[in-house]
Design an enzyme around this catalytic site. Structure first.
Site, PDB file in Angstrom:
ATOM      1  N   ASP A 167       9.300   0.922  -1.437  1.00  0.00           N
ATOM      2  CA  ASP A 167      10.399   0.148  -0.862  1.00  0.00           C
ATOM      3  C   ASP A 167       9.897  -0.992   0.014  1.00  0.00           C
ATOM      4  OD1 ASP A 167       9.410   1.944   1.018  1.00  0.00           O
ATOM      5  OD2 ASP A 167      11.370   2.653   1.686  1.00  0.00           O
ATOM      6  N   HIS A 168       8.970  -0.714   0.896  1.00  0.00           N
ATOM      7  CA  HIS A 168       8.387  -1.711   1.800  1.00  0.00           C
ATOM      8  C   HIS A 168       7.046  -1.173   2.225  1.00  0.00           C
ATOM      9  CE1 HIS A 168       9.512   1.158   4.834  1.00  0.00           C
ATOM     10  NE2 HIS A 168      10.770   1.075   4.428  1.00  0.00           N
ATOM     11  N   CYS A 208      14.278   1.001   4.830  1.00  0.00           N
ATOM     12  CA  CYS A 208      14.395   1.673   3.528  1.00  0.00           C
ATOM     13  C   CYS A 208      15.672   1.312   2.774  1.00  0.00           C
ATOM     14  CB  CYS A 208      14.326   3.186   3.719  1.00  0.00           C
ATOM     15  SG  CYS A 208      12.830   3.764   4.538  1.00  0.00           S
ATOM     16  N   ASP A 246       7.170   5.508  -0.296  1.00  0.00           N
ATOM     17  CA  ASP A 246       7.830   4.945   0.879  1.00  0.00           C
ATOM     18  C   ASP A 246       6.778   4.483   1.877  1.00  0.00           C
ATOM     19  OD1 ASP A 246       9.389   4.495   3.250  1.00  0.00           O
ATOM     20  OD2 ASP A 246      10.902   5.874   2.500  1.00  0.00           O
TER      21      ASP A 246
END
Length: 520
Positions: free
Chosen positions: A325-326, A55, A15
């Site tokens: 996710d990013h 998220c 994450d």
């Protein structure tokens, strides 16, 4: 797939991990030996991009294969329409019981529940179709209970990430140098890996599908010993930004608003005591150093899981994917977190290790083509020999893993950000636009990057001359032609990928005709 009598999938997601933060791609500081080893045995994709932030939306794109404009779950808390399928539901059709360790941040379709159902009071639900091996949403109750059983003393979840009491910071170290109250062995990162390893320990002779989601390096920016001291802030590159936050915010009204939101203490890191727009260079460097330390801890735990697969021989049958996710702004442009339109928030890592003999020729390769999070669901499904649903906007990466020529392929990456605030209406009232207008979309090519807002001025960057996106060329007459070309490309992209679950079917006298799903 005949060389794999048993097929397994280990789908790992971290994450908030920046793409360049792998020693395999030449980061001058961060050490990730286990992910480097994974890359040497598989393929590393250097131009991989998330489709959305934060998220929930980004994971929805990754797990449904759909662009944000199609799944429409644009915020943490925006429901995911139940008519959409996803990777878990699809692999169930192949006889797998997809098991989640961590979280997917999925808000369920409220039309399927009574108004007072508890699932409608949190955005941290589980993706439909997933079996829960260990759920670690924000409250992290299983881990918190484990800490308390081991004798740790704190009041609740909001105390567990406070710096260790009585710790004296040495000179030259910032606030986030202080270690956690818990040891590395008792951290949520190790707790997660332990749960995965326990689950795997009794399934070595059967097919399985595991989605393992590590929280770190997501804030709070604090690490257990020795990871808190692993990197020297003085040896790190400083964040790239304007002379001050006010000057930075002049680039665009949205950026000015996003920067202003960071003045609220706790907006980025729940226990960081200072205004993030006022801290000096030593504090910025320390935040970056601690962030890197958290990455190395995740790398170590991935190493434990991979060692288990090698010890049992399961690595010979397991498709292993590492991504996130990013990404994270990390002080660049004075920004922290993952909001906005800069590459630092969307450029993410992707490593895929395909155990099949047909992939032997690509081991250790680093691919420079644009790939996107929406490509993962088609890739996994093709690897398992399953059909790819019409809803998928992405394309399978199997040809790249096999070393086959792939043409045509996308020449840009695409991502979107939904910044509406249904509850408090802060962007709406500040910028004078409606909630439906609080949208931006990005076309990111090799040279030019175009940012389109629904109701605010656009942005254009020449990445060859300005790789850190500091000079907006949208108003420069010399770039008017490039602006038009980018806008036309974006319109074509949206027209081509507008939701097409049923639009590829057509009724005839002989029944329903259907365009085959695009696999590659």
């Amino acid at each position: 797939m005949s060389d794999l009598p048993i097929r397994k999938v280990l789908f790992i997601s971290a994450d908030q991990w920046r793409a360049e933060c792998l020693s395999a791609v030449g980061h001058p500081v961060v050490k990730t030996p286990h992910l480097d080893a994974l890359a040497s045995e598989g393929v590393l994709f250097r131009r991989h991009y998330a489709q959305a932030s934060p998220c929930g939306p980004s994971r929805t794109s990754m797990l449904t294969g759909m662009y944000l404009m199609n799944h429409r779950s644009g915020r943490n808390g925006t429901p995911l329409d139940s008519r959409h399928t996803n990777i878990a539901l699809e692999v169930r059709k192949a006889g797998y019981d997809p098991t989640l360790f961590g979280y997917t941040d999925t808000t369920p379709d409220p039309r399927r529940y009574a108004p007072d159902d508890p699932v409608l009071k949190t955005y941290e639900g589980v993706l439909p179709g997933m079996t829960v091996g260990l759920q670690l949403p924000d409250h992290m109750a299983p881990w918190i209970a484990d800490l308390k059983a081991k004798g740790y003393e704190f009041r609740d979840r909001w105390d567990v990430y406070k710096p260790r009491a009585g710790f004296v910071r040495p000179p030259g170290r910032g606030h986030s140098f202080a270690p956690t109250l818990f040891s590395a062995e008792d951290s949520e990162t190790t707790f997660m890996a332990n749960a995965v390893l326990r689950w795997l320990s009794v399934r070595s002779d059967q097919p399985w599908f595991v989605h393992a989601v590590f929280l770190r390096p997501h804030p709070p920016v604090i690490a257990p010993e020795p990871y808190n001291a692993l990197y020297d802030p003085a040896q790190l590159a400083m964040a790239v930004r304007a002379s001050d936050a006010e000057e930075e915010g002049k680039q665009h009204p949205f950026l000015k608003l996003a920067l202003a939101s960071l003045r609220e203490k706790g907006a980025f890191d729940e226990h960081y005591p200072d205004d993030l727009l006022e801290i000096g260079e030593p504090e910025v460097r320390q935040l970056r150093a601690t962030y890197y330390g958290m990455m190395t801890q995740v790398d170590d735990q991935i190493g434990r899981i991979m060692a288990h697969l090698k010890a049992t021989g399961e690595d010979r049958h397991t498709l292993v994917i590492f991504t996130c996710d990013h990404a994270e702004m990390l002080g660049d442009h004075w920004m922290w977190g993952k909001s906005g339109y800069f590459d630092q928030a969307y450029h993410i890592p992707l490593i895929i290790r395909d155990p099949r003999r047909v992939a032997d020729g690509t081991r250790g390769q680093q691919i420079d083509r644009f790939t996107e999070a929406v490509d993962l669901m088609p890739t996994i499904l093709e690897w398992l020999g399953r059909d790819i649903p019409h809803q998928c906007d992405g394309r399978s990466l199997i040809p790249m893993l096999e070393g086959e020529p792939v043409a045509p392929w996308r020449e840009e990456a695409h991502y979107e950000f939904d910044f509406q605030d249904i509850v408090h209406q802060i962007p709406e009232s500040t910028l004078g636009i409606s909630s439906d207008q609080c949208k931006l979309a990005v076309l990111r090519g090799r040279r030019f990057k175009y940012v389109h807002f629904a109701a605010l001025p656009p942005l254009l960057f020449d990445l060859e001359k300005d790789p850190f996106e500091q000079k907006n060329l949208a108003g420069d007459p010399a770039y008017a032609g490039e602006m038009l070309a980018c806008a036309q490309k974006m319109l074509s992209w949206r027209m081509e990928h507008a939701e097409h679950v049923l639009s590829r079917q057509f009724v005839t006298e002989r029944g329903m005709a259907e365009t085959p799903p695009r696999r590659r």
